[in-house]
Design an enzyme around this catalytic site. Sequence first.
Site, PDB file in Angstrom:
ATOM      1  N   HIS A 436       0.953  -1.088  -0.032  1.00  0.00           N
ATOM      2  CA  HIS A 436      -0.096  -0.001  -0.112  1.00  0.00           C
ATOM      3  C   HIS A 436       0.885   1.282  -0.019  1.00  0.00           C
ATOM      4  CE1 HIS A 436       1.134   0.227   4.150  1.00  0.00           C
ATOM      5  NE2 HIS A 436       0.750   1.337   4.226  1.00  0.00           N
ATOM      6  N   SER A 438       1.137   5.305   1.468  1.00  0.00           N
ATOM      7  CA  SER A 438       0.763   6.156   2.331  1.00  0.00           C
ATOM      8  C   SER A 438       2.038   7.037   2.706  1.00  0.00           C
ATOM      9  CB  SER A 438       0.501   5.448   3.701  1.00  0.00           C
ATOM     10  OG  SER A 438       0.029   6.303   4.644  1.00  0.00           O
ATOM     11  N   HIS A 578       0.763  -7.727  34.911  1.00  0.00           N
ATOM     12  CA  HIS A 578       0.712  -6.705  33.653  1.00  0.00           C
ATOM     13  C   HIS A 578       2.110  -6.031  33.301  1.00  0.00           C
ATOM     14  CE1 HIS A 578       0.434  -3.964  37.527  1.00  0.00           C
ATOM     15  NE2 HIS A 578       1.064  -3.024  36.514  1.00  0.00           N
ATOM     16  N   SER A 580       4.643  -2.882  31.764  1.00  0.00           N
ATOM     17  CA  SER A 580       5.101  -1.520  31.597  1.00  0.00           C
ATOM     18  C   SER A 580       6.630  -1.213  31.807  1.00  0.00           C
ATOM     19  CB  SER A 580       4.549  -0.674  33.076  1.00  0.00           C
ATOM     20  OG  SER A 580       4.555   0.746  32.617  1.00  0.00           O
TER      21      SER A 580
END
Length: 895
Positions: A436, A438, A578, A580
């Site tokens: 593509h 862009s 989690h 980070s």
Amino acid sequence: MQKMAELLGLGDKCGEGALGAPSLAGSCLADNRLNLDVYPDGCCRFLQLFKGRRGEVVQVEFLRLSSNDCLLGTTLSILPHLKHLKSLVLKGGHARDEFGSCQHGSLTSLPPDIGNLRCLTHLDLSFNSLSTLPSCILHLPSLRVLLVSHNSLVALPEDFGSLSKLTFFSAMKNQLKDLPQSIGELAVLQDLDLSENGLEFLPEEVGNLHSCTELDLSGNCLSSIPDSLANLKSLRRLHLHSNLLVTVPASLASLPNLSRLDLQNNCLRAVPPEIQTSPFVRLRGNPLGETEPSPQADESRAGGLRRLFLASGEDSFTVTSEGCKVVLACGIHFYFPPGAASDPLRIYFRTLAPDPQWVKLRHHDVLLSRALELQPHGVKFQQEVQIWMPYASPQTLHQREVVVRTFSGQSWSDLRTRLEQKRKSKKHVAHCSVLHFSWFLVVSRLVQNECKVPTEGTLLFSSVDPNIKVTFPPGVTEETRSVKLQVLPVSAEEIEEITADAGCRVSPLLCLSQDSLVDFLRPVRIQLPLPPGVTGLNLDQSRLHLLHGDLEGQTWDDITSQVVLEFTHLYAVFEVTHFSWYWLWYTTKTYIGGIAKKVYERLRMYQVNFIALQRKKDPEQVLLQCVPKHKVDPVLKKLQDRYRGPEPSDMVEMFEGEQFFAAFERGISIDMDRPDCVDGRLSFIFYSHLKNMKEIYVTSPVDRKGQAVKGQVSFYRGAVPESIPEDASRRRKGPDSLWLATLPIKLPRLKPRWRENPCPLNGFSFPPLNLGNAETGYLTQANLLSIARRVGADWQTIGLNLGLTYQQIERIGYNNREDLDKQILDMLFSWAQQNLEDPDCVSKLITAMKESGRQDIADEVETIIELGRQKYRESIRRVGLEQECSTEDSAIAMM
């Protein structure tokens, strides 16, 4: 009458709110001209003027309106009342999207009564949404200039030839497939621009354009041209580059006035010897001498692909199903394999200065190139297209990787990138493949390791530091998710310099991210190396802190007491659910979060110096540059032969992508109408590996006949980049915190010259100038004076490249002997008088400057033309609509 009353009632409504005072709209009316396209509410002003000063408005001869204006449709209904109108500009492109691209206007048709404007000679409908040419245009008996470029026209009306007085017609960048036979009836047409359309053939009647001096058919799909073009005896320039030509008639070489025949980037394998030996013919980018490939030679087709070499002024090319290789003047390469495009496809390109408003860099990213835009956006290719983009070598950036980043229309993503180095030039290029088109740019980022985490679990480790590991146990997730790991090494020297604590040590910074918003079902085990000099044997656990930072680095929390830390001889191991930032600190300090935040902020900053140098031969030319500390000495060494100036400023710190300004003070001034000038100050964006440099001309309102002017240039911070720490942003507010540095500038004492008093022109008196056309921009008398100040001893070379004869140059030199300023003025204004009717003279001036080795002037003019409208809206009163010179049609004066 009722409809007119409704229109004027609308003018009442918009007048008070939009304009604030009726006199403001009145100030736009200068003699017989109304330049309203530079106002966002220009149509509203027009409606108010028509209501309050109708008698004057109907006498207007020159009118400019923006077709991006929401009230354009209402205003169009009134235009037929302006019976004296000679020039009408309803052009789009005044509004821009978030990437700086011009937005087309809303104009799709014109009222039929427009055809009653019998005095109209100039009509510009460029940058609009026309799919057919309004029929009323064919009823304009006096029309001489018609511009409909950058629209969506698919055909011209069959009776287009009825515009018998047309001398200039531009329909570039439309979707024309063919031309009506009646085009040959335009007996006085001199300039015809049909470039960048989809023309597949030309009618024989084109050969009847006997007055045509310039014909531009570049960027189409022509495989041949008719022999009748040899009848165009007045033709001087014929542009046929970037087509699909396989043959050209030999008779073109015998055209008596032809001075340029551009056949570059076609499919010519052979050309007649008369053409090949002509000095004015350009043939680069053709497969000359190559044999036609056989259908069975599919395996080797890539080696024999058509090669296109595009000059600096070109912005498009055509790709066919056969594929091609393309080389841009800026060094960008493309490879379109056979079959990538099923039908001929026009590709448009441009390189842009990166704007922080839409180039969103992540933490610790470094920009290495300008932005490349390829259109049509979102076009899907059948096979991958390869792109090679040059970039600034990140020699000082270690343990990082270079990638090409692309924009999908909503977000940026990184492409799989291979790095190469050119053998001869040693330039670095980033190579990627895409399906593509862009926006694309090259960045340096922290090395990124990633993996898919299945239900069974897996192991991820860092390629920068293999001792950093992340273990995902079985059952950690129900569905497979993607995880990324990045590491920022931090040296003991950096920490000691920032914290002024010799005993402080930290581990590498670990950043973990995933593509899911759901926490892991089971704890993930992380292994980090202990800070340098710390082992499991000498570890004092009271001094060790595990910090957790949010993804923006705004807050750092000590989570040591919230996790179970295990230690080996060299590593610390802990578990989380989690992701980070994670960071191990070893220090005697107690409040670690605030210190870590400060250190993290400093790790994202660059130490820089400012330099301000003046040309030795022309002290009014000043070079300003923001240079990273380690590059200052090499930069000064390169410049010392041509420039002199004070020592660099003291060191300051800046973020990647941070805005700053340069303000000339204490008797030094610059052209306030520059597009990069904001409130009298030059705007810069700091990128550590790109050139943060501008070279400008300065003047002084102080009388320099008796004394030198000792001024200065000061540098100030501007807009703070997004996502920097709040504390850093807060510290940069207030007048004192914005100042960065000040350097002296001295303009020497001068003899009395026209530079200090340009108004009388040293006895020169010329009628008002309005050179060019709406497509290239207009030049006024004031613009030429500004250019004249820059020319210097190159005036003869520039004059010759502008088309003046040797005899003219000699006469100008003799008539103004011993006065260089008068020679320059005489040359420029002589050329201007000769080119008053040439709509392409602005681009010719730029070309002449380039050919004369004055790229500095050409670059500045090109930049001003490209960006002038953006700045012009903000500074319209300064530009001249309310000044004495406002009687000039200077609404798009570009300097």
